[in-house]
Design a protein around this motif. Structure first.
Motif, PDB file in Angstrom:
ATOM      1  N   ALA A 272       0.828  -1.208   0.000  1.00 37.68           N
ATOM      2  CA  ALA A 272       0.000   0.000   0.000  1.00 37.68           C
ATOM      3  C   ALA A 272       0.862   1.257   0.000  1.00 37.68           C
ATOM      4  O   ALA A 272       0.551   2.245  -0.674  1.00 37.68           O
ATOM      5  N   GLY A 273       1.940   1.234   0.747  1.00 38.96           N
ATOM      6  CA  GLY A 273       2.821   2.390   0.787  1.00 38.96           C
ATOM      7  C   GLY A 273       3.710   2.495  -0.434  1.00 38.96           C
ATOM      8  O   GLY A 273       4.111   3.594  -0.840  1.00 38.96           O
ATOM      9  N   MET A 274       4.033   1.362  -1.049  1.00 43.10           N
ATOM     10  CA  MET A 274       4.940   1.341  -2.190  1.00 43.10           C
ATOM     11  C   MET A 274       4.270   1.819  -3.477  1.00 43.10           C
ATOM     12  O   MET A 274       4.886   2.479  -4.317  1.00 43.10           O
ATOM     13  N   ILE A 275       2.987   1.509  -3.654  1.00 47.35           N
ATOM     14  CA  ILE A 275       2.296   1.791  -4.920  1.00 47.35           C
ATOM     15  C   ILE A 275       2.265   3.281  -5.253  1.00 47.35           C
ATOM     16  O   ILE A 275       2.581   3.681  -6.381  1.00 47.35           O
ATOM     17  N   GLN A 283       6.177   6.519 -15.612  1.00 47.89           N
ATOM     18  CA  GLN A 283       5.253   7.094 -16.573  1.00 47.89           C
ATOM     19  C   GLN A 283       4.041   6.195 -16.806  1.00 47.89           C
ATOM     20  O   GLN A 283       3.213   6.479 -17.674  1.00 47.89           O
ATOM     21  N   PHE A 284       3.942   5.107 -16.060  1.00 47.21           N
ATOM     22  CA  PHE A 284       2.827   4.190 -16.241  1.00 47.21           C
ATOM     23  C   PHE A 284       1.536   4.788 -15.680  1.00 47.21           C
ATOM     24  O   PHE A 284       1.554   5.579 -14.737  1.00 47.21           O
ATOM     25  N   ASP A 285       0.404   4.377 -16.272  1.00 49.20           N
ATOM     26  CA  ASP A 285      -0.892   4.774 -15.720  1.00 49.20           C
ATOM     27  C   ASP A 285      -1.055   4.147 -14.341  1.00 49.20           C
ATOM     28  O   ASP A 285      -0.540   3.050 -14.089  1.00 49.20           O
TER      29      ASP A 285
END
Length: 334
Positions: A272-275, A283-285
Motif C-alpha cells: 500500500a505504501g509502495m504503490i 510514466q505508467f498509468d
C-alpha cells in the motif's frame, strides 16, 4: 433475417450490463407472460440490492404490426456466468442488430461499469453498434447524461445515451425504437406507444407479483473518488474462496484485518505504501489492481483506490477475474 412465407422481418437486441441495471425488468415489461427468465434467489452481495439474479439469460419477444418481430436477449450481469456471454455473442444472438448497455445510475461508479462491459463485449459492439440506457436517474440524477457522453468520448465509442425507466412500457419502447431506428420506420411505433401511455408501471418479478424491494442505501455521487469502508473486509470474507482480507491506508497502516498472520498484514501494508511511490516515479498509468500468484498456493489480490488498498488472500481455485468483479460490485454498492 426474412421469411418469404410470412413476410416478417426479424430483429435481435442483446441487453448487457451489471446486476440490478434493469435488463430482466425491461424484457418483462415488453414481453409480459411471453418472457423467459432464469432468475434465482441471490445468495451473494447482490441480495442486498435485489432478491434475484439472472444465471443464464432472459428472453422476450415483441411483434410490431404484421411485419416486424423483435427478440430480446438479456445477458447475466455477473462475470461468474460469463459462459453465457459467449453463447449469446457467438451463437444465439451472433447476428444481433444492436447491443444495448444498461447502467444503474445509483451505483457508486457507473463509469467503471461502462468501461468493463464495453471491454468484455467489444467484438459484439463492433458488429452491432451500441446504445446506452441508464436507469434509476429518478433516484439519483448524477452522473448526468453529460458525464456519460464524456466517458464514451474518452473511450472513442459512438453511442446514443438515454435515461429511461425499465418498469415503464412506454419508456422501454422508446429505447427500443432508438435501437432500431435505422431498420423500422417511426410510424410503425405510433400505435404501440399510444397504447402504452396509460399503462401502469409493472412489477419487476417474472410473474408480475409485487415484491418488497430491499431498502436501497444510495450514496451521493463522488465523481472518481471511491471510499472503502471498514466493513468491506467482512463483506469480502463472504466470497467463496476468500481466506482473508486486509484494508490499509496509502501509508501502509492497517485499518482493519481478518488475518492472524502479522507478516502478511505487514506485506500488504508495505505494498500500500509502495504503490503511490511507484506511480510518482514512473510514466505508467495508475494501477487499479495487482495479482501476486503462487503456482502452488494462495494468491494475493490487491485492489487500489485513491487513499486505500484492499488486500485479499484467495485459494488457488479462485478466478482472479471473477473475484475482481465481485469486489467491484461490493465497492459499487457499499
Amino acid at each position: 433475417m426474412y421469411s418469404d412465407k410470412l413476410s416478417i422481418i426479424s430483429h435481435k437486441l442483446v441487453l448487457i450490463g451489471p446486476v440490478g441495471a434493469g435488463k430482466t425488468t425491461a424484457i418483462n415489461t415488453l414481453s409480459g407472460s411471453d418472457a423467459v427468465s432464469t432468475d434465482v434467489k441471490a445468495s451473494d452481495i447482490t441480495g442486498n440490492r435485489k432478491q434475484t439474479t439472472t444465471v443464464a439469460l432472459d428472453y422476450g419477444q415483441l411483434t410490431l404490426g404484421d411485419q416486424h418481430h423483435i427478440r430480446f436477449y438479456g445477458a447475466p450481469g455477473q462475470y461468474r456466468f460469463n459462459f453465457m456471454w459467449d453463447v449469446l455473442t457467438s451463437d444465439l444472438a451472433h447476428d444481433a442488430n444492436k447491443c444495448i448497455l444498461l447502467l444503474d445510475n445509483t451505483r457508486n461508479q457507473p463509469q467503471r461499469d461502462l468501461t468493463f462491459y464495453i471491454d468484455e463485449f467489444s467484438q459484439l459492439i463492433q458488429r452491432t453498434g451500441l446504445l446506452i440506457g441508464v436507469t434509476q436517474s429518478d433516484i439519483r440524477s448524477e452522473p448526468s447524461l453529460a458525464h456519460y457522453q464524456a466517458w464514451i468520448d474518452e473511450l472513442g465509442i459512438q453511442a446514443d445515451i438515454h435515461f429511461f425507466d425499465a418498469r415503464s412500457r412506454q419508456s422501454v419502447l422508446s429505447l427500443v425504437q432508438h435501437a432500431l431506428t435505422d431498420r423500422i420506420a417511426s410510424d410503425c411505433w405510433t400505435s404501440l406507444l399510444e397504447q402504452s401511455q396509460d399503462m401502469p408501471i409493472l412489477a419487476s418479478s417474472p410473474d408480475d407479483t409485487p415484491q418488497e424491494p430491499p431498502l436501497l442505501m444510495v450514496n451521493d455521487y463522488l465523481g472518481d473518488k471511491l471510499i472503502m469502508k471498514d466493513s468491506i473486509v467482512d463483506d469480502v470474507m463472504t466470497i467463496k474462496g476468500v481466506e482473508g482480507a486486509v484494508l490499509a491506508n496509502d501509508m501502509g497502516d492497517v485499518l482493519t484485518s481478518s488475518l492472524d498472520d502479522p507478516l502478511l498484514e505487514e506485506y500488504i501494508g508495505f505494498m500500500a505504501g509502495m504503490i503511490p511511490a511507484f506511480h510518482a516515479t514512473t510514466q505508467f498509468d495508475p494501477a487499479k489492481s495487482i495479482l501476486i500468484k503462487s503456482p502452488k498456493g494462495s494468491s494475493i489480490n490487491v485492489f487500489i483506490e485513491e487513499d486505500q488498498v484492499l488486500g485479499i488472500i484467495a485459494n488457488q481455485r479462485t478466478s482472479a477475474r471473477m473475484l475482481k468483479q465481485q469486489v467491484e460490485d461490493m465497492l459499487q454498492w457499499t
